[in-house]
Enzyme design. Structure first.
Site, mmCIF file in Angstrom:
data_model
loop_
_atom_site.group_PDB
_atom_site.id
_atom_site.type_symbol
_atom_site.label_atom_id
_atom_site.label_comp_id
_atom_site.label_asym_id
_atom_site.label_seq_id
_atom_site.Cartn_x
_atom_site.Cartn_y
_atom_site.Cartn_z
ATOM 1 N N THR A 186 37.295 44.715 -2.472
ATOM 2 C CA THR A 186 36.095 44.237 -3.149
ATOM 3 C C THR A 186 36.443 43.707 -4.535
ATOM 4 O O THR A 186 37.204 44.323 -5.276
ATOM 5 C CB THR A 186 35.079 45.380 -3.273
ATOM 6 O OG1 THR A 186 34.677 45.776 -1.967
ATOM 7 C CG2 THR A 186 33.869 44.959 -4.079
ATOM 8 N N LYS A 204 29.311 24.900 4.783
ATOM 9 C CA LYS A 204 29.479 23.446 4.689
ATOM 10 C C LYS A 204 30.886 23.072 5.165
ATOM 11 O O LYS A 204 31.881 23.612 4.690
ATOM 12 C CB LYS A 204 29.265 22.987 3.248
ATOM 13 C CG LYS A 204 29.214 21.472 3.037
ATOM 14 C CD LYS A 204 30.554 20.833 2.775
ATOM 15 C CE LYS A 204 31.168 21.286 1.486
ATOM 16 N NZ LYS A 204 32.452 20.557 1.206
ATOM 17 N N LYS A 208 9.174 -0.913 3.194
ATOM 18 C CA LYS A 208 8.313 -0.074 4.021
ATOM 19 C C LYS A 208 9.025 0.467 5.244
ATOM 20 O O LYS A 208 8.876 1.644 5.603
ATOM 21 C CB LYS A 208 7.066 -0.852 4.448
ATOM 22 C CG LYS A 208 6.121 -0.050 5.331
ATOM 23 C CD LYS A 208 4.787 -0.728 5.529
ATOM 24 C CE LYS A 208 4.860 -1.960 6.359
ATOM 25 N NZ LYS A 208 3.524 -2.436 6.784
ATOM 26 N N ARG A 230 0.816 -1.225 0.000
ATOM 27 C CA ARG A 230 0.000 0.000 0.000
ATOM 28 C C ARG A 230 0.842 1.263 0.000
ATOM 29 O O ARG A 230 0.322 2.355 -0.260
ATOM 30 C CB ARG A 230 -0.928 -0.010 1.217
ATOM 31 C CG ARG A 230 -2.051 -1.049 1.116
ATOM 32 C CD ARG A 230 -2.796 -1.187 2.419
ATOM 33 N NE ARG A 230 -3.345 0.084 2.871
ATOM 34 C CZ ARG A 230 -3.789 0.305 4.107
ATOM 35 N NH1 ARG A 230 -3.725 -0.664 5.014
ATOM 36 N NH2 ARG A 230 -4.274 1.493 4.437
ATOM 37 N N ARG A 259 42.294 42.422 -9.192
ATOM 38 C CA ARG A 259 41.179 42.591 -10.109
ATOM 39 C C ARG A 259 41.677 43.362 -11.333
ATOM 40 O O ARG A 259 42.683 44.084 -11.270
ATOM 41 C CB ARG A 259 40.035 43.346 -9.441
ATOM 42 C CG ARG A 259 40.390 44.701 -8.882
ATOM 43 C CD ARG A 259 39.269 45.229 -8.016
ATOM 44 N NE ARG A 259 39.595 46.552 -7.477
ATOM 45 C CZ ARG A 259 39.035 47.054 -6.385
ATOM 46 N NH1 ARG A 259 38.151 46.365 -5.714
ATOM 47 N NH2 ARG A 259 39.360 48.263 -5.956
#
Length: 450
Positions: A405, A333, A22, A15, A422
């Site tokens: 930044t 994480k 199950k 079922r 950068r």
């Protein structure tokens, strides 16, 4: 007296309409089988035997993950509950204590109930677990004579007087190992289903003048799961009880019905849990922490005074020290965030250590995966990481350092240094207008099919 557990977990659960056995369907993100095993652990069993059938390989993996000393035996044909228990005979060879039979799809049996069954077994040969049913429906009835159980009568075989009995059979029992297997050997299958029913041991025991009794538990403990609807109901029952327990223990749940807990969630008092927070397995939140709305936590530890969220995700291995802050749309994480450090928004910190009182600017990413291996980022104390910094691991940022930044960090930064990495900005006058004109014409041509 020593004890052993036999947990029946062989059923397919038709079922459930599932390829998964199950007993492996989860309640509070833990397989039902594991719930049963944890309840039985209160008896400090000398042996635990899992009777598997459908999906035996998966059932074995789950059982051994919870208890590597458990024995898994196979019921190749599903010939009834007595036949299932009999498959544990060889695994319990030489065992002389009490056997408690549990069901892997009945996850809410309480340890105290099992302890009462063992206590009753000391004065009786066979103990059955029963419950007072609000609606006895088609449950088997326990026919008592004082504290003696005379017989178990299935609904279809019960008289009107017997159907009026509300004391019903849960299916669980406790019995001396030798006696149990002797009784099972005498169980026949002369019935419509051709199966060997464990409930028949009561009549056999009475015929041998053995003492048989029944111990009562709350009906909620006997809730079995046979369908997805049952599973949803069981999870709701667990969640309601777990939330109530936290409130009683001094935890503030701002909207209790929206907080979802795992079976092993631990939250200290005076913590505040805002709406729509989900706890996966393996989470500990210490006293006085705050978990803000729409956050998801699993396999992590949050210390006193720390703040998480809103909309934060803590994955396995995340470790937040006291007063650390992890803000909105931040994922952590396998990383340690030290005391007073902040990762306030829109950042990913994985496989990293962040020192005390460091500040991680928005859009920061620890680039920890090279396609084959994971690498760590080590950030010292009092560091300021500018917004949109990419830290290409393995890399170390010394105490008191700073990144500008938009910096892409590919080399270690010494303490107190400023890292700038950068491209130089080059403004081209009028070029935007020219480019927009070219692109607009191209779009018009495409819309005309040219």
């Amino acid at each position: 007296m020593s004890s052993a557990l036999v947990i029946l977990a062989a059923g397919k659960g038709t079922r459930m309409n599932s390829d998964m056995p199950k007993v492996l369907h989860p309640i509070a993100q833990t397989p039902m089988l594991v719930h049963a095993m944890r309840a039985g652990r209160a008896l400090a069993p000398e042996r635990t035997v899992i009777v598997a059938g459908h999906g035996a390989e998966s059932v074995t993996k789950a059982a051994l993950s919870e208890d590597d000393t458990a024995q898994v035996v196979l019921q190749e044909e599903q010939l009834g509950t007595a036949h299932a228990v009999d498959q544990a005979r060889a695994a319990l060879d030489g065992f002389e204590g009490d056997v408690v039979v549990l069901y892997g799809d009945t996850p809410f049996i309480q340890p105290q109930t099992l302890e009462r069954m063992i206590a009753a077994r000391a004065e009786n040969d066979l103990v059955i677990l029963g419950f007072e049913a609000a609606d006895p429906a088609r449950y088997g009835r326990l026919v008592m004579n004082g504290d003696r159980l005379e017989r178990i009568v299935e609904f279809k075989d019960a008289s009107e007087a017997e159907r009026a009995i509300s004391f019903c059979n849960s299916g669980l029992l406790a019995c001396d190992a030798g006696t149990l297997f002797d009784l099972i050997a005498a169980v026949g299958n002369d019935n419509a289903s051709g199966e060997y029913y464990l409930t028949d041991v009561v009549e056999l025991a009475r015929a041998r003048n053995l003492n048989v009794t029944a111990v009562a538990c709350a009906e909620a403990e006997t809730l079995g799961v046979n369908s997805r609807a049952d599973l949803a109901q069981a999870d709701a029952v667990f969640q309601a009880a777990a939330r109530a327990a936290l409130l009683e223990q001094g935890v503030t749940l701002m909207a209790p019905e929206t907080v979802y807990l795992a079976a092993d969630t631990v939250i200290g008092r005076d913590s505040v849990i805002e709406p729509n927070v989900v706890f996966g397995p393996g989470v500990t939140v210490e006293s006085g922490a705050q978990i803000r709305a729409f956050s998801h936590l699993e396999g992590c530890h949050v210390s006193r005074g720390a703040v998480v969220g809103p909309y934060a995700r803590l994955r396995p291995g995340a470790e937040l020290a006291e007063d650390a802050k992890v803000g909105n749309f931040v994922e952590i994480k396998n990383a340690e965030i030290a005391e007073g450090a902040k990762v306030n928004h829109l950042s990913y910190v994985g496989d990293a250590s962040i020192g005390a009182k460091s500040n991680i600017g928005a859009g920061t990413i620890t680039c920890n995966y090279d396609g084959f291996m994971k690498h760590r980022t080590e950030i010292g104390e009092g560091v300021f990481i500018g917004s949109n910094t990419m830290l290409v691991a393995p890399v170390t940022v010394g105490d008191g350092a700073m990144t500008a930044t938009g910096t892409v960090v590919t080399r270690n930064i010494e303490p107190d240094a400023l890292a700038v990495a950068r491209a130089k900005q080059d403004n081209k006058p009028g070029y935007a207008k020219k480019l927009f004109s070219i692109l607009r014409k191209k779009k018009e041509n495409l819309s005309k099919g040219q």
